[in-house]
Design a protein around this motif. Structure first.
Motif, PDB file in Angstrom:
ATOM      1  N   GLU A   9       6.205   6.857   1.887  1.00  0.00           N
ATOM      2  CA  GLU A   9       6.328   6.449   3.293  1.00  0.00           C
ATOM      3  C   GLU A   9       5.764   5.047   3.502  1.00  0.00           C
ATOM      4  N   SER A  68       7.900   1.687   4.765  1.00  0.00           N
ATOM      5  CA  SER A  68       7.646   1.095   6.082  1.00  0.00           C
ATOM      6  C   SER A  68       6.855  -0.212   6.047  1.00  0.00           C
ATOM      7  N   GLU A  70       2.868  -2.012   8.793  1.00  0.00           N
ATOM      8  CA  GLU A  70       4.242  -1.778   9.230  1.00  0.00           C
ATOM      9  C   GLU A  70       4.560  -2.752  10.357  1.00  0.00           C
ATOM     10  N   ALA A 100      -1.606   6.740   5.462  1.00  0.00           N
ATOM     11  CA  ALA A 100      -0.495   7.234   4.643  1.00  0.00           C
ATOM     12  C   ALA A 100      -0.923   7.703   3.255  1.00  0.00           C
TER      13      ALA A 100
END
Length: 127
Positions: A6, A10, A73, A98
């Motif tokens: 993830e 991102s 991000e 994350a």
């Protein structure tokens, strides 16, 4: 080395930090001087090098990281992850929203070509 999928998907910006000390508590940002911001192809190259770091056994040096990367991000508000690299003991410590606990501490072969290339990028960024 494993990065959270993830986070890789991102990330739009990496901040490169020349670490000056260890953080005062676990999970806090590593103190130091920001020496570069990488986006676009520089970001992609750095993430690829990090992911290509081959695993290694633990070496003992007391964990004295010289460099960290902070991935952001789009909003640039919250750090997705920060990874601090110690090329002496071949250890990477990561934290951030994350990062699952299983990926928080990893070991890499600091003599492998991707590690040497990553270290060269760090050094060039601070020159």
């Amino acid at each position: 080395m494993q990065l959270p999928a993830e986070a890789v998907a991102s990330a739009v910006l990496i901040e490169v930090v020349k670490i000056s000390a260890l953080p005062v508590k676990r999970g806090a940002p590593y103190p130091g001087r920001t020496v570069a911001h990488w986006a676009g192809s520089e970001l992609a190259r750095a993430l690829t090098l990090i992911q290509d770091l081959p695993g290694s056994g633990q070496h003992r040096c007391g964990f004295s990281p010289g460099w960290s990367v902070r991935a952001y991000e789009d909003s640039l508000d919250l750090v997705i992850f920060e990874a601090a690299f110690c090329f002496g003991c071949h250890e990477v410590r990561m934290h951030g929203w994350a990062v699952p606990p299983a990926l928080a501490t990893q070991f890499f072969d600091a003599d492998a070509p991707p590690a040497r290339d990553l270290l060269a990028l760090f050094r060039a960024a601070s020159a």
